[in-house]
Design a protein around this motif. Structure first.
Motif, PDB file in Angstrom:
ATOM      1  N   VAL A 104       1.120  -1.168   0.013  1.00  0.00           N
ATOM      2  CA  VAL A 104      -0.295   0.073   0.032  1.00  0.00           C
ATOM      3  C   VAL A 104       0.826   1.121  -0.032  1.00  0.00           C
ATOM      4  CG1 VAL A 104      -1.585   1.455   1.541  1.00  0.00           C
ATOM      5  CG2 VAL A 104      -1.970  -1.218   1.081  1.00  0.00           C
ATOM      6  N   THR A 105       2.062   1.325   0.714  1.00  0.00           N
ATOM      7  CA  THR A 105       2.905   2.463   0.529  1.00  0.00           C
ATOM      8  C   THR A 105       3.821   2.437  -0.621  1.00  0.00           C
ATOM      9  OG1 THR A 105       4.267   1.298   2.339  1.00  0.00           O
ATOM     10  CG2 THR A 105       2.896   2.729   3.161  1.00  0.00           C
ATOM     11  N   PHE A 106       4.491   1.177  -1.076  1.00  0.00           N
ATOM     12  CA  PHE A 106       5.499   1.169  -1.998  1.00  0.00           C
ATOM     13  C   PHE A 106       4.952   1.572  -3.282  1.00  0.00           C
ATOM     14  CE2 PHE A 106       8.047  -1.396  -5.060  1.00  0.00           C
ATOM     15  CZ  PHE A 106       9.049  -0.895  -4.828  1.00  0.00           C
ATOM     16  N   VAL A 107       3.605   1.038  -3.890  1.00  0.00           N
ATOM     17  CA  VAL A 107       3.281   1.064  -5.056  1.00  0.00           C
ATOM     18  C   VAL A 107       3.004   2.569  -5.374  1.00  0.00           C
ATOM     19  CG1 VAL A 107       1.455   0.464  -6.723  1.00  0.00           C
ATOM     20  CG2 VAL A 107       2.370  -1.218  -5.267  1.00  0.00           C
ATOM     21  N   PRO A 108       2.315   3.188  -4.406  1.00  0.00           N
ATOM     22  CA  PRO A 108       2.067   4.838  -4.691  1.00  0.00           C
ATOM     23  C   PRO A 108       3.377   5.600  -4.803  1.00  0.00           C
ATOM     24  CG  PRO A 108       0.684   3.957  -2.982  1.00  0.00           C
ATOM     25  CD  PRO A 108       1.496   2.811  -3.388  1.00  0.00           C
ATOM     26  N   VAL A 109       4.456   5.135  -4.227  1.00  0.00           N
ATOM     27  CA  VAL A 109       5.824   5.777  -4.042  1.00  0.00           C
ATOM     28  C   VAL A 109       6.277   5.802  -5.559  1.00  0.00           C
ATOM     29  CG1 VAL A 109       8.128   5.802  -3.310  1.00  0.00           C
ATOM     30  CG2 VAL A 109       6.244   6.157  -1.560  1.00  0.00           C
ATOM     31  N   ILE A 110       6.277   4.735  -6.077  1.00  0.00           N
ATOM     32  CA  ILE A 110       6.724   4.151  -7.360  1.00  0.00           C
ATOM     33  C   ILE A 110       6.166   4.965  -8.362  1.00  0.00           C
ATOM     34  CG2 ILE A 110       7.555   2.346  -9.059  1.00  0.00           C
ATOM     35  CD1 ILE A 110       9.265   2.582  -6.505  1.00  0.00           C
ATOM     36  N   VAL A 111       4.719   4.993  -8.213  1.00  0.00           N
ATOM     37  CA  VAL A 111       4.089   5.731  -9.263  1.00  0.00           C
ATOM     38  C   VAL A 111       4.275   7.130  -9.442  1.00  0.00           C
ATOM     39  CG1 VAL A 111       1.637   6.045  -9.732  1.00  0.00           C
ATOM     40  CG2 VAL A 111       1.945   3.899  -9.286  1.00  0.00           C
ATOM     41  N   LEU A 112       4.256   7.661  -8.083  1.00  0.00           N
ATOM     42  CA  LEU A 112       4.514   9.186  -7.772  1.00  0.00           C
ATOM     43  C   LEU A 112       5.817   9.488  -8.479  1.00  0.00           C
ATOM     44  CD1 LEU A 112       3.135  11.981  -6.893  1.00  0.00           C
ATOM     45  CD2 LEU A 112       4.359  11.351  -4.690  1.00  0.00           C
ATOM     46  N   PHE A 113       6.624   8.771  -8.253  1.00  0.00           N
ATOM     47  CA  PHE A 113       8.106   9.017  -9.074  1.00  0.00           C
ATOM     48  C   PHE A 113       7.698   8.901 -10.367  1.00  0.00           C
ATOM     49  CE2 PHE A 113      11.871   7.398 -10.843  1.00  0.00           C
ATOM     50  CZ  PHE A 113      12.774   8.360 -10.618  1.00  0.00           C
ATOM     51  N   GLY A 114       7.289   7.941 -10.862  1.00  0.00           N
ATOM     52  CA  GLY A 114       7.286   7.775 -12.281  1.00  0.00           C
ATOM     53  C   GLY A 114       6.547   9.053 -12.937  1.00  0.00           C
TER      54      GLY A 114
END
Length: 263
Positions: A104-114
């Motif tokens: 729940v925390t890891f996926v949004p971080v990667i998406v936001l960085f992309g």
């Protein structure tokens, strides 16, 4: 002179950040041994990864002018590698419930960085606007990274134990934020200085809480020893009473046999 001092502070900041990024090795050696993440939280590591991703991108020539922020790229590149390893280990040994929290925390971080990387590269045409955009996201990322230990500090205050808030992590966090604050001010870069204006006081707060509660956990073993002694004393007393009762019963039987023989 100013550029040399700035470079020196950048090198020291790199060293402090490297210590900060490698500090969790002690934590994860414990995770390896116990095959469990116990009460440790993965949130600080995910936020640190987010911070490293953003500032590596910020330091690259596509956002910054040439290699003016090379120290950012080198240390945050190392940070990306280390934090990715820590998150993988945490995910591997965590419970199913914790695995969901990591996702729940890891996926949004990667998406936001992309999204940040894509927008800065495609939408903006000059370095100034790219730095402003990526720096704004970096501001949020840095505050999230340095503020993430607040979750742990809450647990420390509740349990009155610093078991899950390692000293080196708190100390290196304060040291790194202080040096990067100086680097940002010398570079006249508010996007580097601003988050560390928040991070440095948070680092000081962590150290204050650590030293306030660091000796509290030592009371637990003492209490256990005292309790064990009391239990042993109670067991000894009970055993002694049983022996006395048996002896009394034996004497009674002997007296009874003597009386019968006399008759």
């Amino acid at each position: 002179m100013g550029d040399k001092l700035r470079l020196l502070i950048g090198i020291l900041g790199n060293g402090a950040s490297l210590l900060l990024y490698t500090a969790p090795i002690l934590t994860f050696s414990r995770v390896f041994k116990k095959k469990s993440t116990e009460e440790f939280s993965c949130f600080p590591y995910v936020m640190t990864l987010f911070n490293c991703l953003i500032y590596t991108w910020y330091g690259l020539p596509i956002v910054s002018h040439l290699w003016e922020n090379l120290p950012l790229v080198t240390i945050n590149g190392v940070g990306i590698l280390l934090e990715s390893i820590f998150i993988f280990i945490y995910f591997w040994y965590s419970s199913p419930k914790e695995k969901i929290k990591v996702g729940v925390t890891f996926v949004p971080v990667i998406v936001l960085f992309g999204l940040t990387a894509a927008i800065s590269a495609v939408v903006f045409d000059d370095h100034h606007h790219r730095k402003s955009f990526v720096g704004s996201v970096g501001l949020v990322a840095s505050i999230s990274m340095y503020g993430s230990p607040l979750i742990v500090m809450k647990k420390v205050i509740e349990t009155k134990s610093v078991e899950y808030m390692p000293f080196y992590l708190s100390f290196f966090s304060f040291l790194a934020s202080s040096l990067w604050l100086a680097y940002g001010l010398l570079s006249h870069d508010l996007f580097l200085a601003s988050p560390n204006m928040v991070a440095t006081p948070l680092g000081i707060l962590q150290l204050i809480i650590y030293f306030k509660y660091k000796n509290k956990k030592e009371l637990a073993p003492t209490t256990m020893v005292v309790s064990k002694r009391n239990d042993d004393e109670e067991k000894s007393k009970t055993t002694l009473e049983l022996v006395v009762d048996v002896d009394r019963d034996g004497d009674g039987d002997a007296n009874e046999k003597t009386s019968n023989n006399a008759c």
